[in-house]
Design a protein around this motif. Sequence first.
Motif, mmCIF file in Angstrom:
data_model
loop_
_atom_site.group_PDB
_atom_site.id
_atom_site.type_symbol
_atom_site.label_atom_id
_atom_site.label_comp_id
_atom_site.label_asym_id
_atom_site.label_seq_id
_atom_site.Cartn_x
_atom_site.Cartn_y
_atom_site.Cartn_z
ATOM 1 N N HIS C 60 0.879 -1.175 0.000
ATOM 2 C CA HIS C 60 0.000 0.000 0.000
ATOM 3 C C HIS C 60 0.912 1.220 0.000
ATOM 4 C CE1 HIS C 60 -2.836 2.815 2.413
ATOM 5 N NE2 HIS C 60 -3.040 2.958 1.127
ATOM 6 N N ARG C 61 1.306 1.650 -1.215
ATOM 7 C CA ARG C 61 2.328 2.680 -1.332
ATOM 8 C C ARG C 61 2.200 3.369 -2.676
ATOM 9 N NH1 ARG C 61 7.459 -1.522 -2.232
ATOM 10 N NH2 ARG C 61 6.652 -2.450 -4.159
ATOM 11 N N THR C 62 2.878 4.483 -2.797
ATOM 12 C CA THR C 62 2.886 5.179 -4.076
ATOM 13 C C THR C 62 4.099 4.736 -4.892
ATOM 14 O OG1 THR C 62 4.122 7.022 -3.135
ATOM 15 C CG2 THR C 62 1.719 7.209 -3.130
ATOM 16 N N ASP C 63 4.049 5.051 -6.188
ATOM 17 C CA ASP C 63 5.137 4.682 -7.089
ATOM 18 C C ASP C 63 5.213 5.742 -8.189
ATOM 19 O OD1 ASP C 63 6.936 2.416 -8.379
ATOM 20 O OD2 ASP C 63 5.623 3.213 -9.932
ATOM 21 N N PRO C 64 6.419 6.176 -8.564
ATOM 22 C CA PRO C 64 6.519 7.253 -9.559
ATOM 23 C C PRO C 64 5.854 6.906 -10.890
ATOM 24 C CG PRO C 64 8.656 6.854 -8.509
ATOM 25 C CD PRO C 64 7.737 5.779 -8.035
ATOM 26 N N ASP C 65 5.958 5.644 -11.314
ATOM 27 C CA ASP C 65 5.363 5.287 -12.608
ATOM 28 C C ASP C 65 3.837 5.267 -12.532
ATOM 29 O OD1 ASP C 65 7.729 5.121 -14.012
ATOM 30 O OD2 ASP C 65 8.077 3.036 -13.430
ATOM 31 N N VAL C 66 3.311 4.825 -11.378
ATOM 32 C CA VAL C 66 1.863 4.864 -11.202
ATOM 33 C C VAL C 66 1.384 6.320 -11.192
ATOM 34 C CG1 VAL C 66 -0.031 4.372 -9.613
ATOM 35 C CG2 VAL C 66 1.751 2.654 -9.987
ATOM 36 N N GLU C 67 2.104 7.170 -10.456
ATOM 37 C CA GLU C 67 1.742 8.597 -10.392
ATOM 38 C C GLU C 67 1.742 9.210 -11.789
ATOM 39 O OE1 GLU C 67 1.272 10.437 -7.264
ATOM 40 O OE2 GLU C 67 1.044 8.376 -6.581
ATOM 41 N N ARG C 68 2.715 8.797 -12.603
ATOM 42 C CA ARG C 68 2.797 9.302 -13.973
ATOM 43 C C ARG C 68 1.559 8.914 -14.775
ATOM 44 N NH1 ARG C 68 6.748 10.968 -17.632
ATOM 45 N NH2 ARG C 68 8.295 11.009 -15.954
ATOM 46 N N CYS C 69 1.149 7.658 -14.654
ATOM 47 C CA CYS C 69 -0.077 7.221 -15.340
ATOM 48 C C CYS C 69 -1.277 8.045 -14.877
ATOM 49 C CB CYS C 69 -0.352 5.745 -15.059
ATOM 50 S SG CYS C 69 0.821 4.606 -15.806
ATOM 51 N N LEU C 70 -1.361 8.277 -13.568
ATOM 52 C CA LEU C 70 -2.488 9.026 -13.023
ATOM 53 C C LEU C 70 -2.480 10.462 -13.552
ATOM 54 C CD1 LEU C 70 -2.497 7.787 -9.310
ATOM 55 C CD2 LEU C 70 -4.121 7.181 -11.120
ATOM 56 N N ARG C 71 -1.289 11.061 -13.682
ATOM 57 C CA ARG C 71 -1.221 12.424 -14.229
ATOM 58 C C ARG C 71 -1.642 12.453 -15.700
ATOM 59 N NH1 ARG C 71 3.642 12.544 -11.277
ATOM 60 N NH2 ARG C 71 4.867 12.318 -13.176
ATOM 61 N N ALA C 72 -1.211 11.434 -16.455
ATOM 62 C CA ALA C 72 -1.604 11.366 -17.865
ATOM 63 C C ALA C 72 -3.125 11.255 -17.981
ATOM 64 C CB ALA C 72 -0.926 10.183 -18.542
ATOM 65 N N HIS C 73 -3.703 10.409 -17.143
ATOM 66 C CA HIS C 73 -5.149 10.199 -17.175
ATOM 67 C C HIS C 73 -5.894 11.473 -16.765
ATOM 68 C CE1 HIS C 73 -8.385 6.856 -16.603
ATOM 69 N NE2 HIS C 73 -8.833 7.856 -17.303
ATOM 70 N N ARG C 74 -5.375 12.123 -15.738
ATOM 71 C CA ARG C 74 -6.007 13.361 -15.293
ATOM 72 C C ARG C 74 -5.946 14.435 -16.376
ATOM 73 N NH1 ARG C 74 -6.063 17.278 -10.064
ATOM 74 N NH2 ARG C 74 -6.417 19.113 -11.334
ATOM 75 N N ASN C 75 -4.815 14.533 -17.060
ATOM 76 C CA ASN C 75 -4.712 15.519 -18.129
ATOM 77 C C ASN C 75 -5.696 15.207 -19.256
ATOM 78 O OD1 ASN C 75 -3.373 16.917 -20.617
ATOM 79 N ND2 ASN C 75 -2.438 17.850 -18.814
ATOM 80 N N ASP C 76 -5.907 13.913 -19.517
ATOM 81 C CA ASP C 76 -6.954 13.532 -20.486
ATOM 82 C C ASP C 76 -8.320 14.053 -20.038
ATOM 83 O OD1 ASP C 76 -5.317 12.202 -22.262
ATOM 84 O OD2 ASP C 76 -5.689 10.215 -21.426
ATOM 85 N N MET C 77 -8.602 13.905 -18.746
ATOM 86 C CA MET C 77 -9.910 14.361 -18.254
ATOM 87 C C MET C 77 -10.042 15.873 -18.392
ATOM 88 S SD MET C 77 -11.005 11.892 -15.086
ATOM 89 C CE MET C 77 -9.740 12.260 -13.899
ATOM 90 N N GLU C 78 -8.920 16.587 -18.224
ATOM 91 C CA GLU C 78 -8.953 18.045 -18.314
ATOM 92 C C GLU C 78 -9.129 18.531 -19.757
ATOM 93 O OE1 GLU C 78 -5.932 18.801 -14.489
ATOM 94 O OE2 GLU C 78 -5.320 19.305 -16.514
ATOM 95 N N THR C 79 -8.809 17.684 -20.733
ATOM 96 C CA THR C 79 -8.801 18.152 -22.125
ATOM 97 C C THR C 79 -9.768 17.395 -23.033
ATOM 98 O OG1 THR C 79 -6.936 16.661 -22.520
ATOM 99 C CG2 THR C 79 -6.411 18.958 -22.021
ATOM 100 N N ILE C 80 -9.829 16.066 -22.895
ATOM 101 C CA ILE C 80 -10.676 15.286 -23.812
ATOM 102 C C ILE C 80 -12.152 15.461 -23.458
ATOM 103 C CG2 ILE C 80 -11.257 12.937 -24.566
ATOM 104 C CD1 ILE C 80 -8.267 12.265 -24.375
ATOM 105 N N TYR C 81 -12.489 15.526 -22.166
ATOM 106 C CA TYR C 81 -13.897 15.698 -21.802
ATOM 107 C C TYR C 81 -14.490 16.993 -22.365
ATOM 108 C CZ TYR C 81 -13.532 11.703 -18.547
ATOM 109 O OH TYR C 81 -13.360 10.466 -17.989
ATOM 110 N N PRO C 82 -13.807 18.139 -22.219
ATOM 111 C CA PRO C 82 -14.365 19.331 -22.856
ATOM 112 C C PRO C 82 -14.512 19.174 -24.376
ATOM 113 C CG PRO C 82 -12.697 19.951 -21.261
ATOM 114 C CD PRO C 82 -12.643 18.458 -21.376
ATOM 115 N N PHE C 83 -13.577 18.435 -25.005
ATOM 116 C CA PHE C 83 -13.675 18.212 -26.451
ATOM 117 C C PHE C 83 -14.945 17.437 -26.799
ATOM 118 C CE2 PHE C 83 -12.578 15.179 -29.985
ATOM 119 C CZ PHE C 83 -12.740 16.089 -31.020
ATOM 120 N N LEU C 84 -15.330 16.468 -25.961
ATOM 121 C CA LEU C 84 -16.553 15.704 -26.229
ATOM 122 C C LEU C 84 -17.745 16.647 -26.318
ATOM 123 C CD1 LEU C 84 -16.154 12.636 -23.798
ATOM 124 C CD2 LEU C 84 -15.356 12.876 -26.156
ATOM 125 N N PHE C 85 -17.754 17.670 -25.478
ATOM 126 C CA PHE C 85 -18.859 18.629 -25.469
ATOM 127 C C PHE C 85 -18.733 19.633 -26.610
ATOM 128 C CE2 PHE C 85 -20.545 22.755 -24.024
ATOM 129 C CZ PHE C 85 -21.879 22.420 -23.872
#
Lengths: 153, 153, 153
Positions: C60-85
Amino acid sequence: MLASGLSQMHGQVLPAFLLCSTLLVIKMYVVAIITGQVRLRKKAFANPEDALRRGGLQYHRTDPDVERCLRAHRNDMETIYPFLFLGLVYSFMGPSPFVAHIHFLLVFVGRILHTVAYLGKLRAPTRSLSYTLAQLPCFSMALQIIWEVAHHL
Amino acid sequence: MLASGLSQMHGQVLPAFLLCSTLLVIKMYVVAIITGQVRLRKKAFANPEDALRRGGLQYHRTDPDVERCLRAHRNDMETIYPFLFLGLVYSFMGPSPFVAHIHFLLVFVGRILHTVAYLGKLRAPTRSLSYTLAQLPCFSMALQIIWEVAHHL
Amino acid sequence: MLASGLSQMHGQVLPAFLLCSTLLVIKMYVVAIITGQVRLRKKAFANPEDALRRGGLQYHRTDPDVERCLRAHRNDMETIYPFLFLGLVYSFMGPSPFVAHIHFLLVFVGRILHTVAYLGKLRAPTRSLSYTLAQLPCFSMALQIIWEVAHHL
């Protein structure tokens, strides 16, 4: 008017989608309210200005239960928001009402179970299975949209 | 064409919604730009490759002001995205233009105030009140959609 | 049916949008799957119940590569979702098919490159340039929507 007009055009598909999707949005609002309640109960605030109002800067801190709520909410954003888009487009593609209802029901049940499993700290892999249960129909709708659209390019 | 066609069909409801919602999306883009500016000014980068380009790995670090921007942006995603969906469906349900305009205006003003309160570190509970101001009309639209749809199932 | 009906009404604009947007949603699903795989490979779980199932609470810990995936996914949410609209509304506004296709293609290519640059840890500023490449047409669509709508208020 949309609902009445379109329910005649598209059988029961669009109303069923709007019901499931709107209930899931309300479910997300409830997660946000729970997060706020846990912050107050555990006295763990993300912002110094909130902590100051609630007893002092020592309450500007993280808390495992608050983090859990935030993860549940984030997972909702990763899964329910795409469903709002895919389900709406899919509803207008003239799917079989029976097949469409199964899609929407799986997403709805899967996401409710996901929240219950997350906030209730249910044993793994309950949460993961709920996630997959809801993602499969979403993936199916996405593929059907691409299939349909590919014929018009 | 959509706007012109639908404004005739639905009075001023859809154009008013599209104006408020698109301005709020642009507002979110501005928060993203501000986040980038704060990262540059405070020299706090989320990725080692960015830090390397900006002076060295010691700038691969977190910063309270960057975290604040990220929380403001995340709260936007939790609230404005559902509004894009609920407001669009609601606009097609034939609501009273006056009532609809009040709904959209409250969401718009609430979310602008929320960002100002968050990034400006205004005293609590300004930010929470702005949040509630915008959530109430969203909740109202969600209930009206469910009410309308429930008659067609 | 939507796709066929609307492709006749709106040339190739709506099908092109639905193809790009749905493929980007699937791309986001792939990022989520990759995140799960990285969690399993690096043995880094966000929840104690997951860690317990996979070997013990020490995972039960954090990992830099996991954090990187989460940042990539979050950036998708910040940009792709508005594009859908924005893309959906824009598709109904009767834009030039050629101009619309360029908009959608830039968003699509920009966001695919963004994910490749993020998860592949490509040298800065590859990721930022991809982000900007996709944001410019989104901003353009937002301005066109506001311009169109402003004439009907």
